[in-house]
Design a protein around this motif. Structure first.
Motif, PDB file in Angstrom:
ATOM      1  N   LEU A  51      -4.505 -16.066   6.416  1.00  0.00           N
ATOM      2  CA  LEU A  51      -3.211 -15.545   5.992  1.00  0.00           C
ATOM      3  C   LEU A  51      -2.135 -16.579   6.285  1.00  0.00           C
ATOM      4  CD1 LEU A  51      -1.283 -13.155   5.207  1.00  0.00           C
ATOM      5  CD2 LEU A  51      -1.453 -12.413   7.597  1.00  0.00           C
ATOM      6  N   GLY A  52      -1.360 -16.956   5.278  1.00  0.00           N
ATOM      7  CA  GLY A  52      -0.300 -17.941   5.462  1.00  0.00           C
ATOM      8  C   GLY A  52       1.067 -17.313   5.282  1.00  0.00           C
ATOM      9  N   MET A  53       2.047 -17.782   6.078  1.00  0.00           N
ATOM     10  CA  MET A  53       3.413 -17.250   5.966  1.00  0.00           C
ATOM     11  C   MET A  53       4.376 -18.082   6.804  1.00  0.00           C
ATOM     12  SD  MET A  53       3.179 -13.847   8.356  1.00  0.00           S
ATOM     13  CE  MET A  53       1.423 -13.617   8.136  1.00  0.00           C
ATOM     14  N   PRO A  54       5.692 -17.887   6.613  1.00  0.00           N
ATOM     15  CA  PRO A  54       6.669 -18.561   7.466  1.00  0.00           C
ATOM     16  C   PRO A  54       6.582 -18.070   8.902  1.00  0.00           C
ATOM     17  CG  PRO A  54       7.694 -17.751   5.441  1.00  0.00           C
ATOM     18  CD  PRO A  54       6.333 -17.141   5.514  1.00  0.00           C
ATOM     19  N   SER A  55       6.889 -18.953   9.845  1.00  0.00           N
ATOM     20  CA  SER A  55       6.734 -18.610  11.262  1.00  0.00           C
ATOM     21  C   SER A  55       7.647 -17.472  11.695  1.00  0.00           C
ATOM     22  CB  SER A  55       6.977 -19.849  12.124  1.00  0.00           C
ATOM     23  OG  SER A  55       8.255 -20.399  11.874  1.00  0.00           O
ATOM     24  N   SER A  56       8.896 -17.480  11.261  1.00  0.00           N
ATOM     25  CA  SER A  56       9.835 -16.452  11.697  1.00  0.00           C
ATOM     26  C   SER A  56       9.366 -15.066  11.275  1.00  0.00           C
ATOM     27  CB  SER A  56      11.232 -16.729  11.122  1.00  0.00           C
ATOM     28  OG  SER A  56      12.155 -15.740  11.541  1.00  0.00           O
ATOM     29  N   MET A  57       8.921 -14.950  10.035  1.00  0.00           N
ATOM     30  CA  MET A  57       8.454 -13.655   9.547  1.00  0.00           C
ATOM     31  C   MET A  57       7.213 -13.202  10.289  1.00  0.00           C
ATOM     32  SD  MET A  57       7.319 -12.599   5.713  1.00  0.00           S
ATOM     33  CE  MET A  57       6.967 -10.881   5.328  1.00  0.00           C
ATOM     34  N   ALA A  58       6.301 -14.149  10.553  1.00  0.00           N
ATOM     35  CA  ALA A  58       5.071 -13.800  11.259  1.00  0.00           C
ATOM     36  C   ALA A  58       5.372 -13.270  12.650  1.00  0.00           C
ATOM     37  CB  ALA A  58       4.157 -15.012  11.346  1.00  0.00           C
ATOM     38  N   ILE A  59       6.206 -14.005  13.385  1.00  0.00           N
ATOM     39  CA  ILE A  59       6.480 -13.665  14.782  1.00  0.00           C
ATOM     40  C   ILE A  59       7.277 -12.376  14.911  1.00  0.00           C
ATOM     41  CG2 ILE A  59       7.728 -14.445  16.845  1.00  0.00           C
ATOM     42  CD1 ILE A  59       6.988 -17.334  15.914  1.00  0.00           C
ATOM     43  N   ARG A  60       8.233 -12.173  14.005  1.00  0.00           N
ATOM     44  CA  ARG A  60       9.143 -11.032  14.143  1.00  0.00           C
ATOM     45  C   ARG A  60       8.648  -9.761  13.453  1.00  0.00           C
ATOM     46  NH1 ARG A  60      14.749 -11.899  15.415  1.00  0.00           N
ATOM     47  NH2 ARG A  60      15.100 -14.007  16.194  1.00  0.00           N
ATOM     48  N   GLU A  61       7.957  -9.909  12.325  1.00  0.00           N
ATOM     49  CA  GLU A  61       7.663  -8.726  11.524  1.00  0.00           C
ATOM     50  C   GLU A  61       6.188  -8.444  11.272  1.00  0.00           C
ATOM     51  OE1 GLU A  61       9.745  -6.386  10.514  1.00  0.00           O
ATOM     52  OE2 GLU A  61      11.461  -7.393  11.411  1.00  0.00           O
ATOM     53  N   VAL A  62       5.366  -9.477  11.134  1.00  0.00           N
ATOM     54  CA  VAL A  62       3.977  -9.248  10.727  1.00  0.00           C
ATOM     55  C   VAL A  62       3.041  -9.089  11.919  1.00  0.00           C
ATOM     56  CG1 VAL A  62       1.993 -10.210   9.487  1.00  0.00           C
ATOM     57  CG2 VAL A  62       4.292 -10.387   8.506  1.00  0.00           C
ATOM     58  N   ILE A  63       3.009 -10.074  12.809  1.00  0.00           N
ATOM     59  CA  ILE A  63       2.068 -10.014  13.933  1.00  0.00           C
ATOM     60  C   ILE A  63       2.250  -8.751  14.781  1.00  0.00           C
ATOM     61  CG2 ILE A  63       1.351 -11.152  16.070  1.00  0.00           C
ATOM     62  CD1 ILE A  63       1.833 -13.832  14.689  1.00  0.00           C
ATOM     63  N   PRO A  64       3.484  -8.318  15.083  1.00  0.00           N
ATOM     64  CA  PRO A  64       3.624  -7.083  15.874  1.00  0.00           C
ATOM     65  C   PRO A  64       3.065  -5.837  15.192  1.00  0.00           C
ATOM     66  CG  PRO A  64       5.656  -8.354  15.931  1.00  0.00           C
ATOM     67  CD  PRO A  64       4.791  -8.989  14.887  1.00  0.00           C
ATOM     68  N   ARG A  65       2.837  -5.909  13.875  1.00  0.00           N
ATOM     69  CA  ARG A  65       2.329  -4.741  13.136  1.00  0.00           C
ATOM     70  C   ARG A  65       0.818  -4.767  12.935  1.00  0.00           C
ATOM     71  NH1 ARG A  65       6.908  -2.489  10.620  1.00  0.00           N
ATOM     72  NH2 ARG A  65       8.654  -3.947  10.462  1.00  0.00           N
ATOM     73  N   LEU A  66       0.153  -5.846  13.304  1.00  0.00           N
ATOM     74  CA  LEU A  66      -1.246  -6.035  12.934  1.00  0.00           C
ATOM     75  C   LEU A  66      -2.258  -5.309  13.819  1.00  0.00           C
ATOM     76  CD1 LEU A  66      -1.537  -9.795  11.900  1.00  0.00           C
ATOM     77  CD2 LEU A  66      -1.530  -7.772  10.437  1.00  0.00           C
ATOM     78  N   THR A  67      -1.841  -4.825  14.977  1.00  0.00           N
ATOM     79  CA  THR A  67      -2.804  -4.236  15.911  1.00  0.00           C
ATOM     80  C   THR A  67      -3.632  -3.107  15.296  1.00  0.00           C
ATOM     81  OG1 THR A  67      -1.444  -4.859  17.803  1.00  0.00           O
ATOM     82  CG2 THR A  67      -3.075  -3.128  18.151  1.00  0.00           C
ATOM     83  N   PRO A  68      -3.035  -2.125  14.600  1.00  0.00           N
ATOM     84  CA  PRO A  68      -3.863  -1.056  14.012  1.00  0.00           C
ATOM     85  C   PRO A  68      -4.864  -1.574  12.978  1.00  0.00           C
ATOM     86  CG  PRO A  68      -1.546  -0.425  14.053  1.00  0.00           C
ATOM     87  CD  PRO A  68      -1.600  -1.876  14.378  1.00  0.00           C
ATOM     88  N   PHE A  69      -4.438  -2.550  12.167  1.00  0.00           N
ATOM     89  CA  PHE A  69      -5.338  -3.102  11.154  1.00  0.00           C
ATOM     90  C   PHE A  69      -6.501  -3.839  11.816  1.00  0.00           C
ATOM     91  CE2 PHE A  69      -6.763  -6.395   8.208  1.00  0.00           C
ATOM     92  CZ  PHE A  69      -6.931  -5.669   7.037  1.00  0.00           C
ATOM     93  N   ALA A  70      -6.186  -4.646  12.831  1.00  0.00           N
ATOM     94  CA  ALA A  70      -7.239  -5.389  13.537  1.00  0.00           C
ATOM     95  C   ALA A  70      -8.193  -4.441  14.251  1.00  0.00           C
ATOM     96  CB  ALA A  70      -6.604  -6.362  14.527  1.00  0.00           C
ATOM     97  N   ALA A  71      -7.680  -3.348  14.807  1.00  0.00           N
ATOM     98  CA  ALA A  71      -8.529  -2.377  15.494  1.00  0.00           C
ATOM     99  C   ALA A  71      -9.450  -1.664  14.511  1.00  0.00           C
ATOM    100  CB  ALA A  71      -7.662  -1.367  16.236  1.00  0.00           C
ATOM    101  N   ARG A  72      -8.974  -1.462  13.297  1.00  0.00           N
ATOM    102  CA  ARG A  72      -9.763  -0.784  12.265  1.00  0.00           C
ATOM    103  C   ARG A  72     -10.905  -1.678  11.776  1.00  0.00           C
ATOM    104  NH1 ARG A  72      -5.861   0.738   7.810  1.00  0.00           N
ATOM    105  NH2 ARG A  72      -4.829   1.629   9.645  1.00  0.00           N
TER     106      ARG A  72
END
Length: 302
Positions: free
Chosen positions: A95-116
């Protein structure tokens, strides 16, 4: 049938132009990667790569083999995913994206998806420049701003509110603008969001004001732009995602909120010429739903 791992390794060496880079991706030493590709070439009876001290590039036969092999490898991955019970995803998702968006908005939301999908290896490639999706084997990229890559398949997944912001310390010294025209009397911080068209377009009661403002300080990174505003260096225009935390804690203040600004589109890009992987589709579906929920919450909060 040739060893699938060797075929995948070859495609990465060919795309990256480097044995060492491909070896790192595959958790191999450079010598191991070189040996595996050499054995593949020997079994095929032809040289796939031209090796020099400066670069590794596919030969004519290697380029044709690469073009034919990549869709087959993608199809094999899809076939495996299609028969797994419960829809569990496996393998590697890049998955590719800008660093600011990843750190602030995407990575904090990924835990449920990764757990699934615990057996799915998610590799996040951060780069504020637009990535070469094919060369870097990116399964899906998230990009902010207008569409620019006509070769890729794009899906609109969100629209982000553009905000005009400054710190209390700056406003205390320079005063608070009460109209868009007042911005011409202020110090302006230029960043990625101010470089796209319509960065300084305001609408209110059927009236539109467009401003061309020259920055006094500029940067090509969103985090640096927000940091400069927080430090009191001036006023900037950026995406709400990039400064949500600072607006909440009061270190930044939103200006001219009664004027409507142009929303910034967020797209998911899938590489052209390759089948969209199930894992990429699933992740984008998940993130799109997350972003919709956040947008609804932002709208209710005003």
């Amino acid at each position: 049938m040739k060893d699938i791992f060797a075929l995948k390794l070859y495609t990465r060496v060919a795309r990256l132009g480097s044995f060492s880079a491909a070896a790192r991706e595959c958790n191999l030493s450079q010598s191991q990667a070189s040996r595996i590709v050499a054995e593949l070439e020997e079994s095929l009876g032809t040289r796939l790569l031209s090796r020099t001290t400066r670069a590794v590039v596919p030969t004519e036969a290697g380029a044709e083999f690469l073009a034919r092999m990549e869709p087959i490898l993608d199809a094999l991955d899809e076939a495996e995913q299609s028969i797994r019970e419960g829809g569990e995803l496996r393998g590697t998702l890049r998955l590719g994206m800008p660093s600011s968006m990843a750190i602030r908005e995407v990575i904090p939301r990924l835990t449920p998806f990764a757990a699934r999908h615990p057996k799915l290896n998610i590799q996040i490639l951060l780069d504020d420049k637009r990535q070469d999706l094919v060369r870097e084997a990116v399964d899906v990229a998230i990009r902010i701003g207008r569409l620019t890559d006509s070769r890729a398949t794009a899906r609109l997944i969100a629209k982000v509110t553009r905000v005009i912001i400054a710190s209390p310390s700056y406003l205390g010294k320079a005063g608070t603008p009460t109209s868009p025209a007042d911005l011409s009397q202020h110090r302006i911080i230029g960043g990625p969001a101010t470089l796209v068209p319509n960065a300084w377009v305001f609408e209110r009661d059927g009236k539109t004001e467009t401003l061309e403002l020259s920055p006094h300080v500029s940067t090509n990174d969103n985090e640096a732009t927000v940091t400069a505003a927080t430090a009191g260096m001036g006023i900037t225009s950026t995406q709400q995602w990039a400064c949500r935390r600072e607006l909440r804690d009061g270190s930044l203040i939103r200006l001219l909120a009664e004027w409507r600004t142009r929303d910034i589109p967020v797209h998911a890009y899938f590489p052209a010429g390759r089948a969209t992987r199930a894992a990429a589709r699933a992740l984008i579906d998940f993130l799109a739903a997350e972003f919709r929920s956040q947008q609804e919450a932002d709208t209710e909060a005003g």
